[in-house]
Design a protein around this motif. Sequence first.
Motif, PDB file in Angstrom:
ATOM      1  N   ALA A   1       0.843  -1.202   0.000  1.00 56.77           N
ATOM      2  CA  ALA A   1       0.000   0.000   0.000  1.00 56.77           C
ATOM      3  C   ALA A   1       0.874   1.245   0.000  1.00 56.77           C
ATOM      4  O   ALA A   1       0.600   2.206  -0.744  1.00 56.77           O
ATOM      5  N   SER A   2       1.925   1.229   0.821  1.00 61.35           N
ATOM      6  CA  SER A   2       2.825   2.383   0.913  1.00 61.35           C
ATOM      7  C   SER A   2       3.452   2.662  -0.426  1.00 61.35           C
ATOM      8  O   SER A   2       3.572   3.813  -0.854  1.00 61.35           O
ATOM      9  N   SER A   3       3.858   1.585  -1.074  1.00 62.98           N
ATOM     10  CA  SER A   3       4.520   1.748  -2.367  1.00 62.98           C
ATOM     11  C   SER A   3       3.581   2.442  -3.359  1.00 62.98           C
ATOM     12  O   SER A   3       3.998   3.315  -4.116  1.00 62.98           O
ATOM     13  N   LYS A   4       2.313   2.044  -3.311  1.00 59.81           N
ATOM     14  CA  LYS A   4       1.342   2.664  -4.224  1.00 59.81           C
ATOM     15  C   LYS A   4       1.085   4.125  -3.853  1.00 59.81           C
ATOM     16  O   LYS A   4       1.100   5.020  -4.690  1.00 59.81           O
ATOM     17  N   ILE A   5       0.855   4.338  -2.559  1.00 57.43           N
ATOM     18  CA  ILE A   5       0.486   5.688  -2.093  1.00 57.43           C
ATOM     19  C   ILE A   5       1.628   6.664  -2.339  1.00 57.43           C
ATOM     20  O   ILE A   5       1.425   7.764  -2.859  1.00 57.43           O
ATOM     21  N   LEU A   6       2.838   6.247  -1.972  1.00 58.84           N
ATOM     22  CA  LEU A   6       3.967   7.182  -2.037  1.00 58.84           C
ATOM     23  C   LEU A   6       4.419   7.441  -3.469  1.00 58.84           C
ATOM     24  O   LEU A   6       5.038   8.457  -3.750  1.00 58.84           O
ATOM     25  N   SER A   7       4.118   6.497  -4.355  1.00 58.57           N
ATOM     26  CA  SER A   7       4.608   6.685  -5.723  1.00 58.57           C
ATOM     27  C   SER A   7       3.664   7.552  -6.556  1.00 58.57           C
ATOM     28  O   SER A   7       3.984   7.926  -7.658  1.00 58.57           O
ATOM     29  N   GLN A   8       2.476   7.810  -6.032  1.00 65.22           N
ATOM     30  CA  GLN A   8       1.511   8.569  -6.819  1.00 65.22           C
ATOM     31  C   GLN A   8       1.505  10.050  -6.451  1.00 65.22           C
ATOM     32  O   GLN A   8       1.517  10.385  -5.272  1.00 65.22           O
ATOM     33  N   SER A   9       1.492  10.859  -7.474  1.00 65.11           N
ATOM     34  CA  SER A   9       1.404  12.298  -7.272  1.00 65.11           C
ATOM     35  C   SER A   9       0.768  12.908  -8.508  1.00 65.11           C
ATOM     36  O   SER A   9       0.883  12.369  -9.617  1.00 65.11           O
ATOM     37  N   LEU A  10       0.140  14.020  -8.313  1.00 63.99           N
ATOM     38  CA  LEU A  10      -0.482  14.704  -9.432  1.00 63.99           C
ATOM     39  C   LEU A  10       0.559  15.095 -10.479  1.00 63.99           C
ATOM     40  O   LEU A  10       0.276  15.142 -11.665  1.00 63.99           O
ATOM     41  N   PHE A  11       1.780  15.307  -9.974  1.00 69.30           N
ATOM     42  CA  PHE A  11       2.856  15.707 -10.876  1.00 69.30           C
ATOM     43  C   PHE A  11       3.098  14.658 -11.948  1.00 69.30           C
ATOM     44  O   PHE A  11       3.523  14.950 -13.054  1.00 69.30           O
TER      45      PHE A  11
ATOM     46  N   SER B   1      -1.583  18.604   9.174  1.00 70.23           N
ATOM     47  CA  SER B   1      -2.827  18.806   8.416  1.00 70.23           C
ATOM     48  C   SER B   1      -3.100  20.290   8.217  1.00 70.23           C
ATOM     49  O   SER B   1      -3.797  20.682   7.295  1.00 70.23           O
ATOM     50  N   ILE B   2      -2.525  21.099   9.096  1.00 73.37           N
ATOM     51  CA  ILE B   2      -2.713  22.549   8.963  1.00 73.37           C
ATOM     52  C   ILE B   2      -1.534  23.194   8.250  1.00 73.37           C
ATOM     53  O   ILE B   2      -1.698  23.960   7.307  1.00 73.37           O
ATOM     54  N   SER B   3      -0.341  22.844   8.709  1.00 74.33           N
ATOM     55  CA  SER B   3       0.854  23.556   8.238  1.00 74.33           C
ATOM     56  C   SER B   3       1.642  22.793   7.182  1.00 74.33           C
ATOM     57  O   SER B   3       2.564  23.343   6.582  1.00 74.33           O
ATOM     58  N   GLY B   4       1.290  21.529   6.965  1.00 74.52           N
ATOM     59  CA  GLY B   4       2.087  20.723   6.042  1.00 74.52           C
ATOM     60  C   GLY B   4       1.788  21.025   4.591  1.00 74.52           C
ATOM     61  O   GLY B   4       0.792  21.691   4.258  1.00 74.52           O
ATOM     62  N   VAL B   5       2.642  20.542   3.728  1.00 77.45           N
ATOM     63  CA  VAL B   5       2.508  20.781   2.292  1.00 77.45           C
ATOM     64  C   VAL B   5       1.937  19.522   1.657  1.00 77.45           C
ATOM     65  O   VAL B   5       2.437  18.426   1.901  1.00 77.45           O
ATOM     66  N   ASN B   6       0.874  19.705   0.873  1.00 77.20           N
ATOM     67  CA  ASN B   6       0.331  18.598   0.097  1.00 77.20           C
ATOM     68  C   ASN B   6       0.754  18.796  -1.349  1.00 77.20           C
ATOM     69  O   ASN B   6       0.398  19.783  -1.986  1.00 77.20           O
ATOM     70  N   MET B   7       1.521  17.851  -1.877  1.00 74.10           N
ATOM     71  CA  MET B   7       2.105  18.030  -3.205  1.00 74.10           C
ATOM     72  C   MET B   7       1.031  18.095  -4.290  1.00 74.10           C
ATOM     73  O   MET B   7       1.172  18.849  -5.262  1.00 74.10           O
TER      74      MET B   7
END
Lengths: 358, 532
Positions: A344-354, B492-498
């Motif tokens: 799950a971590s591998s999937k979550i961490l590898s995904q980004s809007l970028f 959740s308040i101060s962190g950066v969401n990419m």
Amino acid sequence: MRITSNIFYDHISQGLMENLKELDSLSTKISTGKKINKPSDDILGTLKTLDYKLTISQNNQGQQNIIAANNYLNFASTVLTQVSSSISNLKKTILKTDGTSQDQTYYSQLVATLRDSLLDLSNSIYLNTYVFSGTLSDQESYSYDAATHSYLYQGNNQQVSISIGPGNTLNSLNIVGSSPNSTTITPFGYTLAAADTVNLPSGSSAVLTPDILTNPNATTVNVAITDSQANVDNFSFSNVIDVANLISHAWAQEDVDGTALTGSQAQDRLETLSGVLDQFQNQLLTVQGQIGINQAQLNDQKIKLTSNTTAQQNNISNIMDADMDETIVSLQKISTNLNALRAASSKILSQSLFDFLQ
Amino acid sequence: MASQTQLSVVSNNISNAATPGYSREAVVLEVNSPGSKTGMNSAVGQGVMVTGITRRYDALLQNQINLAQQDYGRSNTLSQYLSSIDQLFNEAQDIGLAGPLNDFFNAWQEVANNPQGLTERNLLLQKADILISSAQQLEQGITDSIGHVNTNITSDTDQINDLASRIALLNGQITQMESGSSVASAIQLRDKRDQALKELNNLIETSSWEDPNNGAITVTVGQRNLVSANNTNTLTATYTSSGSYDLKLDGLNITSKISKGEMGGLLTVQENLKTDLHDLRKLVASLTNQVNLQHVQGYDLDGNAGTNFFDPLQLTVVKNAATTSLTATITDNSLLTLDEYAVGFVDDGSGGFNYQITNSATGAVKTSGAYNPAGTTVNLEGIRFVLSGAVTAEDNFTVSPLTSAIQDFERNLTDPRHIAASSGAATIPGNNANALAIADIINTQVSALDSGSLADYYQTLIGQIGGQSKTASDNLTFANNFLNQLTSKRDSISGVNMDEEAADLIRFQRSFQAAARVLDVADKLFQTLLNL
């Protein structure tokens, strides 16, 4: 709640850490087979285990002591059986004589051999210690005193105790050779509480009088033989070796110092000492009985200790030992959790809007 | 320009997504007002203007994190040290003193089984040596830990002073910047200061508040100022004769006021370890004393009266502040209570002094009386105290039979024949009564050990060590979980969401492109006009 990248990382990192900690704990349980691997895992369990281990250690030592005591008593019992046999043989020489001079010499020599054998038996050594010398175990129990022509007890009447498990002591383990105390039955020293009169076949009578002053470690028995008119003979003894010596010399019609005895004096002595030998046999039976009682106590105690040790080991096992089935199932569960988390971590961490922006 | 600023802020957010303590920044936009225009022109807007850059920040939450960080720092330190002591006395794995202690007393029973056997006697001496080395290893383990704690107290003190200097410097910079117009720069400095404050809270228990007039924070430790504006007071750690550290700030001893943070943990660990060490030494001292007292009542294989089996206990006199001299000697080992004593002086109100001897642990006065500078002798619980010389009210000593109990724990006997197994000179060598009496010491109740046996006392010590470790471990789990929850909340308040930043990036890019397009149209319109 707003979710940020760090929250993902932190939660995954914490989750991995918790699972790995649990995995480490379970693998330690499997490798050691124990669920308590340090006191803080279960303080009460550790303290109970410590208590059980102390008891087991003391039980084991008690069992070692019992084995040592049993070996000593077996040895003493074997020696006393031989002493009893020698006394029986002594008794037989008195009963079997036909009164010829050739027999007298033969029996004198035979009894002298038995006397020496009794002396050897009284000085038996077990583990470099003289068995029947009380606590003076580096000294022979009996030795010949040329000045008094008698055999003197060199030991004392001190009893030795041993520990036979936590809070349990066996008093009077050792068999002392002799004692001035008439209540203490000994295998070699004669026990006589009060004067005793023996009527002899010749019509004479022998009066045996105890004397505890002459020898501090033994009861000396003074014997006075009188016929209808007067005292005809006096002698004394304090132990079975003395008695054998007196019999040997009586067969040679002489006193222990070589003074000649008349035939009737010698015969009266033999008759008197025949009864004394019976008393020695009784004393040996009593001592053997005491050994038997001690051995029974030791064996009972050994069984108790063994049983107690088994119970304590079971207690330790119940507290300390890990349930392997349960541990392995838990390990499997944690491994599955960990693998799922990693995937799950591998999937979550590898995904980004970028990744989707062109 | 506004879009460019927004893109810059997004870029900065992305760059600092993983920077500890960074708070997400956002551009504050405002409609540019038409100003003095009138008529139709007054209805047409003048575009957008950047009024500032803010950070997403919750001061209350940050304060909670600082407090949780203090708890975490303390719990982490306690867990780290106490779990190592837990391992040192790991009786669950048969590591510790129980085995050697049992073996030593079992060896006495072996001697009792065959009192004249040299093999059994030599075995006893070997078991005594193993017991001695085991006790010394345990003491070494604890003293090593105490030494490590001491080192960390001094290094933490240096770190605290460094962080205080950094916060003071940031205070100065923030005050300077916020008094001007460069708001954006102060935001980053505030993040840095928050991070420094968080690190400081991990090290020591602090309180802090911000001066709304200049933005500077004041940090106090133990109710004394550590940082005030751009000034700092230096925290010092002074080693005392009692073997612990005193923390002083602004001239005052604040040690007792520090209970949280790594420093609070270290001070607590130090006390815990000193208690464990004291108890271990008391156990060994009692063992030494009991065995010696019984051994001298016996007789050896040559009929000689028994001597001390172990080297006898020695008193340690520590002169804390004194012009007087004190000698203390043990006169009767059987009367020793194994307590530690404090010897002090009290003005008697008529120009002289009274001596006063108290129990160091309980503070109870054991004895007191008139002090004669020419020489005063006091006999108390098997110890003779001889005091002399000029005295002041500050003079004080500590006298302990425990300090060197393990260090001096050595076998006095070298010849196995000198083991006094017999209870009588006339009954050697077969008499084993004294050996049996010594073998029974492990289960004998001793008043110096709170009327428990050696075995009971050791079990209590193991329970104490295990309890300390278990509590520290549980507290760490709680503190860690709580801190993680608060950190998540802060994130959740101060962190950066990419993803959020990526979306913003597109949004601001489009905005920039649209603005550029407007410029392009305006340019074309202007060109059309010029071409007329």
